[in-house]
Design an enzyme around this catalytic site. Sequence first.
Site, PDB file in Angstrom:
ATOM      1  N   GLY A  12       4.008  -2.235   2.468  1.00  0.00           N
ATOM      2  CA  GLY A  12       4.111  -2.173   0.983  1.00  0.00           C
ATOM      3  C   GLY A  12       5.166  -1.197   0.808  1.00  0.00           C
ATOM      4  O   GLY A  12       6.005  -0.489   1.422  1.00  0.00           O
ATOM      5  N   ASP A  13       5.438  -1.260  -0.660  1.00  0.00           N
ATOM      6  CA  ASP A  13       6.605  -0.451  -1.201  1.00  0.00           C
ATOM      7  C   ASP A  13       7.844  -0.536  -0.604  1.00  0.00           C
ATOM      8  O   ASP A  13       8.746   0.179  -0.471  1.00  0.00           O
ATOM      9  CB  ASP A  13       6.203   1.138  -1.060  1.00  0.00           C
ATOM     10  CG  ASP A  13       4.669   1.410  -1.605  1.00  0.00           C
ATOM     11  OD1 ASP A  13       4.180   0.864  -2.535  1.00  0.00           O
ATOM     12  OD2 ASP A  13       3.922   1.961  -0.515  1.00  0.00           O
ATOM     13  N   GLY A  40       2.636  -1.487  -7.418  1.00  0.00           N
ATOM     14  CA  GLY A  40       3.257  -0.792  -8.494  1.00  0.00           C
ATOM     15  C   GLY A  40       4.951  -1.014  -8.041  1.00  0.00           C
ATOM     16  O   GLY A  40       5.260  -0.863  -6.959  1.00  0.00           O
ATOM     17  N   GLN A 246       1.985  -5.724  -2.063  1.00  0.00           N
ATOM     18  CA  GLN A 246       1.287  -5.187  -0.914  1.00  0.00           C
ATOM     19  C   GLN A 246       2.315  -5.860   0.272  1.00  0.00           C
ATOM     20  O   GLN A 246       3.403  -6.330  -0.065  1.00  0.00           O
ATOM     21  CB  GLN A 246      -0.049  -5.600  -0.283  1.00  0.00           C
ATOM     22  CG  GLN A 246      -0.807  -4.461  -1.302  1.00  0.00           C
ATOM     23  CD  GLN A 246      -1.248  -5.217  -2.682  1.00  0.00           C
ATOM     24  OE1 GLN A 246      -1.508  -6.165  -2.790  1.00  0.00           O
ATOM     25  NE2 GLN A 246      -1.154  -4.474  -3.748  1.00  0.00           N
ATOM     26  N   THR A 322       1.786   3.951  -7.984  1.00  0.00           N
ATOM     27  CA  THR A 322       0.480   3.592  -8.731  1.00  0.00           C
ATOM     28  C   THR A 322      -0.350   4.900  -8.637  1.00  0.00           C
ATOM     29  O   THR A 322      -0.900   5.251  -9.653  1.00  0.00           O
ATOM     30  CB  THR A 322      -0.334   2.706  -7.778  1.00  0.00           C
ATOM     31  OG1 THR A 322       0.509   1.396  -7.912  1.00  0.00           O
ATOM     32  CG2 THR A 322      -1.583   2.359  -8.183  1.00  0.00           C
ATOM     33  N   LYS A 353      16.979   0.233   0.639  1.00  0.00           N
ATOM     34  CA  LYS A 353      16.922   1.583   0.853  1.00  0.00           C
ATOM     35  C   LYS A 353      17.827   2.119   2.014  1.00  0.00           C
ATOM     36  O   LYS A 353      17.644   3.104   2.576  1.00  0.00           O
ATOM     37  CB  LYS A 353      15.539   2.257   0.836  1.00  0.00           C
ATOM     38  CG  LYS A 353      14.862   2.204  -0.300  1.00  0.00           C
ATOM     39  CD  LYS A 353      13.649   2.762  -0.686  1.00  0.00           C
ATOM     40  CE  LYS A 353      13.576   3.961  -1.759  1.00  0.00           C
ATOM     41  NZ  LYS A 353      12.203   4.523  -1.740  1.00  0.00           N
ATOM     42  N   ASP A 355      20.648   3.384   2.041  1.00  0.00           N
ATOM     43  CA  ASP A 355      21.403   4.644   1.613  1.00  0.00           C
ATOM     44  C   ASP A 355      20.594   5.849   2.041  1.00  0.00           C
ATOM     45  O   ASP A 355      21.155   6.884   2.251  1.00  0.00           O
ATOM     46  CB  ASP A 355      21.712   4.779   0.132  1.00  0.00           C
ATOM     47  CG  ASP A 355      20.375   4.366  -0.847  1.00  0.00           C
ATOM     48  OD1 ASP A 355      19.958   3.262  -0.300  1.00  0.00           O
ATOM     49  OD2 ASP A 355      20.007   5.151  -1.455  1.00  0.00           O
TER      50      ASP A 355
END
Length: 449
Positions: A12-13, A40, A246, A322, A353, A355
């Site tokens: 997730g995320d 989120g 998720q 979240t 991501k 970077d």
Amino acid sequence: MPGIVIVGAQWGDEGKGKITDLLADKATVIVRFQGGNNAGHTIVRGGEEFKFHLIPSGILHSKKACVIGNGVVVDPRVLLSEIDGLKRAGVSVGNLRLSANAHLIMPYHVLLDTAGETKLGKNSIGTTRRGIGPAYADKALRLGIRVQDLLDEKILRTKIRAALGPKQQALRELSVQRRKLRKEAGEDAKAAPEGVDVPDPRLDVHTMVEEHVSFGHRLEPHIADTARLCWDALDSGQTVIFEGAQAALLDLDHGTYPFVTSSNPIAGAATVGAGVGPADIDEVWGIAKAYATRVGAGPFPTELEDETGDRIVDAGHEFGTTTGRRRRAGWMDLVALRYAVRLNRMDALAITKLDVLSGIGPLRVAVRYRSKEGAVLDSFPYHQSILHSATPEYEELPGFDEDIGGCREAGDLPQAARDYLGFISEFVGIPVRLVGVGPDRDQVVWIDS
Ligand code: IMP
């Protein structure tokens, strides 16, 4: 490509919202098919930050239909507050559609989620405490309340009563526990004597019905037969994006059970959660971070509990959208990623991501695990005990120190970054088509497309 599923490939995320938002340019409908406000995502557009938990990422495109599908569990209070927030920011929500068949997260689900976690103590799952598990449990028990029930007060009352019945014992324990805590804290001096129930106002049937009828009035313009909406778009050759929440390793069936969420965040579930057939899916995109993170408890073989882990957390702002919890961070786990690629039968990867890894090299990627008995494990272990004690073995790759935030083409990326992506792609057997190089919407590199 009419039907595109976007799923998380790790824990997730991974930044699915941003990728969905980008791919949504080509779509007419964006539909969420599972999960709830445990998800989120943050989308940065023109410097402005938008946070969503329930509403699909495509809402910022005013001409797209944004659908909350039947497979989602919806906390109406949360949904209404997101609608209000968007309206305040001047974003139209006229195209938001909510499946009449989606199940609701009720106040008792939220209380039971917390109570369940408290009871598990040190074995707790680390849920988001948003009531997700209890709501899906009620769905399976056929005690769920659905969005359409909000529109009929009589049915709503009957169903709430039926749902509350089997939970009385757990809820009673909860109210006794809470009263004890309040007493210990010196509050509630006039608390009822031990053994006497103090009803929780949130669980009063009359109040709950009244409140939910009013939610129904407000949500009514959005309630629709959303499966039909997807069919109409697909049958006329328009693109529909199925947006997962998720990720594969949190999948109820295929993830690191019991440290998983209570739905199926894999591509196959898009059919059930949106009401379409497998043949409606033409392409599956997996989203993975250039490293790995996990929030909540459970096995995480490549976790870094050292300074490098802290640097990744800081550079990647790895705190939950979240719950605000600090995420656990580690190296890219290619054993787990290859498992997710196959499980979802992914066609392409977006690596986000990248970077964040600048200046963190040399970079390590897990290419196999070793069991505690010394056996080499080339694939993701299906047995919980083996996974819990497996240690990763790494390949070390050169790192890069350049700021890559301004790269827009593959050729702009440092050679080491390109090699890193190439290694991932070759290992898991599918192309990396998109790379995130910064938080803003335009900070991406498209590869070969
Ligand atoms: P639940 O989904 O709230 O029941 O939580 C179950 C597990 O899934 C916990 O480990 C959560 O931290 C994790 N989880 C749920 N939603 C997300 C998410 O959107 N991102 C990352 N982890 C999540």
